[in-house]
Write an enzyme that holds these catalytic residues in place. Structure first.
Site, short mmCIF file in Angstrom:
data_model
loop_
_atom_site.label_atom_id
_atom_site.label_comp_id
_atom_site.label_asym_id
_atom_site.label_seq_id
_atom_site.Cartn_x
_atom_site.Cartn_y
_atom_site.Cartn_z
N ALA A 43 0.90 -1.18 -0.08
CA ALA A 43 0.04 0.06 -0.05
C ALA A 43 0.94 1.40 -0.09
O ALA A 43 0.70 2.02 -0.98
CB ALA A 43 -0.80 -0.16 1.13
N ARG A 48 2.76 9.80 -11.45
CA ARG A 48 1.86 10.81 -11.81
C ARG A 48 2.44 12.50 -12.04
O ARG A 48 2.01 13.39 -13.00
CB ARG A 48 0.59 11.01 -11.13
CG ARG A 48 -0.21 9.70 -11.15
CD ARG A 48 -1.54 9.91 -10.21
NE ARG A 48 -1.97 8.81 -9.90
CZ ARG A 48 -2.25 8.09 -8.70
NH1 ARG A 48 -1.63 8.59 -7.75
NH2 ARG A 48 -2.68 6.79 -8.82
N SER A 86 0.49 -4.32 -4.03
CA SER A 86 -0.95 -3.60 -3.76
C SER A 86 -2.06 -4.56 -3.49
O SER A 86 -3.05 -4.30 -4.30
CB SER A 86 -1.20 -2.81 -5.29
OG SER A 86 0.08 -2.02 -5.51
N CYS A 124 -6.22 -6.91 4.68
CA CYS A 124 -7.06 -6.75 5.85
C CYS A 124 -8.43 -7.75 5.19
O CYS A 124 -9.27 -8.07 5.92
CB CYS A 124 -7.92 -5.34 5.92
SG CYS A 124 -6.64 -3.87 6.59
N ARG A 154 3.49 1.38 -16.25
CA ARG A 154 3.44 2.97 -15.81
C ARG A 154 4.94 3.46 -15.61
O ARG A 154 5.37 4.44 -14.96
CB ARG A 154 2.70 3.39 -14.80
CG ARG A 154 0.98 2.87 -14.85
CD ARG A 154 0.46 3.34 -13.54
NE ARG A 154 0.15 4.69 -13.81
CZ ARG A 154 -0.03 5.44 -12.76
NH1 ARG A 154 -0.42 4.77 -11.46
NH2 ARG A 154 -0.28 6.71 -12.74
N ASP A 194 2.91 0.51 7.98
CA ASP A 194 3.00 0.05 9.21
C ASP A 194 4.07 0.03 9.62
O ASP A 194 4.33 -0.50 10.86
CB ASP A 194 2.54 -1.55 8.87
CG ASP A 194 1.17 -1.73 8.40
OD1 ASP A 194 0.36 -0.76 8.31
OD2 ASP A 194 0.64 -2.84 7.98
N TRP A 203 -33.27 10.44 17.92
CA TRP A 203 -31.73 10.67 18.64
C TRP A 203 -30.91 9.49 18.35
O TRP A 203 -31.17 8.36 18.70
CB TRP A 203 -32.00 10.97 19.84
CG TRP A 203 -32.74 12.00 20.63
CD1 TRP A 203 -33.92 12.41 20.61
CD2 TRP A 203 -31.88 13.28 20.73
NE1 TRP A 203 -34.23 13.96 21.13
CE2 TRP A 203 -32.84 14.44 21.09
CE3 TRP A 203 -30.46 13.97 20.61
CZ2 TRP A 203 -32.52 15.85 21.35
CZ3 TRP A 203 -30.57 15.11 20.95
CH2 TRP A 203 -31.29 16.27 21.26
#
Length: 460
Positions: free
Chosen positions: A13, A24, A43, A47, A74, A289, A440
């Site tokens: 990540a 970019r 990537s 989780c 890329r 992390d 509420w």
């Protein structure tokens, strides 16, 4: 003009978000990017592994956001199965090991991103490396566990640890037809909650058929003649097991950084400034992390291993490396999880966190429903709120319930980030219709009760 070289250590990540964002902003003629990943995948959502194991996610590849080939298309030189074994800060180079060929070589950098992630806590106890004992940190781990479930000689599973991964894996094993025992060294499951809220999780797990044993200190893994796990021994009992899943938690993977004498904090994570630069180094960034982040409520750094933070770190690092500007101000510690239909959420400080930083506080706990009480399907939830003594500043919220309970914590996360008091929260203009909320909202009910507690404490 010679292009600068960015080297990224870690292909998940934070690392690949940084590489992608930098690309970019700058083309290959200005910035060459070399990324090293020691595993087989890039990537991907760690989780999501418990939900793949459970069968809620049908295929492993659904968890992969971008493949190595997509990154390479890329103009990112992504080198898979290649582990960085040394960082030479003074020489601005890293040593890499190709795990397939055994070749080692040096690669120079002008800018470096460290995104080495976290490693599972695996106690050095007898039998921890036995067949049938599994962690669930990577996609490879998930596949190994699924294969092991198919080979298990019986249907008894033991989960060591009762945090997020532990309770999620307990559910996954239950769905595979295993008899599940969770061994928890703490007072109640989900140590990220206060014990009174953790008790609600314990009761719900018992109701689902999951046996939870608290204050259980694992001492060893027992094995049979074939070397496969047969039981887990604790300080006072032995629990039969055909498969064992470790959900004890993770710690920052900073072995490389420590060897390079980079700054680490009290929780073992790299220390960075707001731009995610490693403290004391203008050309080295770190995210994900492996770093510590500022807790905006406590005012101290802490280690939180979450993909949400990692992706944000990567975006910010990539912007700064690519010539833009970005900062990461900190976190309030928001997290959600579930075990079957029970939803669990928390943000901000627990009682012991508040005491640790010297804050005086009051608490308010309420029970409500996620929809209007008369609307079909309304289910109960419990909300606990901490507020600072006298000032009434919101300090933390914990929620355990069903029927959309967990995501209500986002209201509290925004209030914490804004530094709101519980009295200010009572005036929040939240959405209402009977299928979605009582008149509420439970968060507002808790805030009103917290206001009363603050006033009483101030006049006592």
């Amino acid at each position: 003009m010679t292009a600068e070289r960015l080297v990224v250590i870690g292909g998940d990540a934070a690392g690949m978000s940084a590489a992608s964002q930098a690309r970019r902003l700058k083309g290959p003629e200005e910035l060459s990017i070399v990324a090293f990943e020691r595993g087989h995948f890039t990537s991907y959502s760690a989780c999501g592994i418990p939900y793949w194991v459970s069968g809620d996610v049908a295929e492993r590849d659904a968890l992969i956001a971008r493949s190595p080939e997509e990154h390479r298309a890329r103009a990112i030189d992504l080198r898979m199965r290649t582990e960085v074994t040394e960082i030479d800060v003074a020489g601005q180079r890293v040593r890499a090991l190709d795990r397939e060929s055994g070749e080692t070589y040096w690669t120079g950098f002008d800018k470096l991103v460290i995104a080495t992630g976290a490693r599972p806590v695996r106690p050095a106890l007898p039998g921890m490396d036995a067949a049938g004992v599994h962690g669930v940190q990577t996609l490879d781990d998930g596949q190994a566990l699924l294969d092991s479930l198919d080979r298990a000689p019986g249907r008894r599973a033991v989960v060591v640890g009762a945090g997020y991964i532990g309770v999620e894996m307990a559910e996954a094993l239950l769905k595979h037809g295993f008899q599940v025992t969770v061994l928890n060294r703490g007072e109640q499951p989900m140590a990220t909650l206060d014990p009174d809220m953790g008790r609600l999780v314990h009761d719900a797990m018992d109701g689902l058929g999951i046996t939870t044993v608290n204050r259980a200190e694992v001492t060893k893994i027992l094995t049979g003649a074939d070397g496969r796990v047969t039981a887990v021994a604790t300080n006072d009992a032995t629990h039969p097991a055909d498969v064992v899943v470790l959900g004890i938690g993770v710690e920052p993977e900073t072995t490389l950084a420590r060897a390079a004498d980079l700054a680490v904090g009290p929780h073992g994570g790299l220390l960075t400034d707001l731009s995610m630069r490693v403290v004391g180094h203008d050309n080295i960034w770190a995210g994900g992390d492996c770093v510590e982040v500022l807790d905006l409520v406590a005012g101290r750094t802490r280690h939180i291993a979450l993909g949400t933070h990692a992706n944000k770190h990567g975006q910010i690092i990539g912007a700064n490396v690519g010539g833009g500007y970005g900062t990461f101000p900190g976190v309030v510690g928001t997290a959600v999880s579930k075990v079957c239909d029970l939803e669990i959420a928390r943000t901000g400080l627990r009682e012991k966190d508040a005491r640790a930083v010297g804050l005086r506080f009051v608490t308010a706990t309420i029970e409500s429903t996620g929809r209007a009480g008369y609307f079909p399907g309304a289910r109960s939830m419990t909300v606990k709120m901490l507020a600072e003594y006298r000032t009434g500043r919101l300090l933390g919220v914990q929620i355990v319930g069903r029927d959309g309970a967990a995501k209500r914590v986002d209201i509290a996360a925004v209030a914490l980030t804004a530094g709101m008091t519980v009295e200010q929260m009572t005036a929040l203009d939240l959405g209402y219709a009977p299928p979605f909320s009582p008149v509420w909202d439970p968060i507002l009910v808790a805030a009103r009760k917290a206001v009363t507690a603050v006033r009483r404490a101030s006049t006592a």
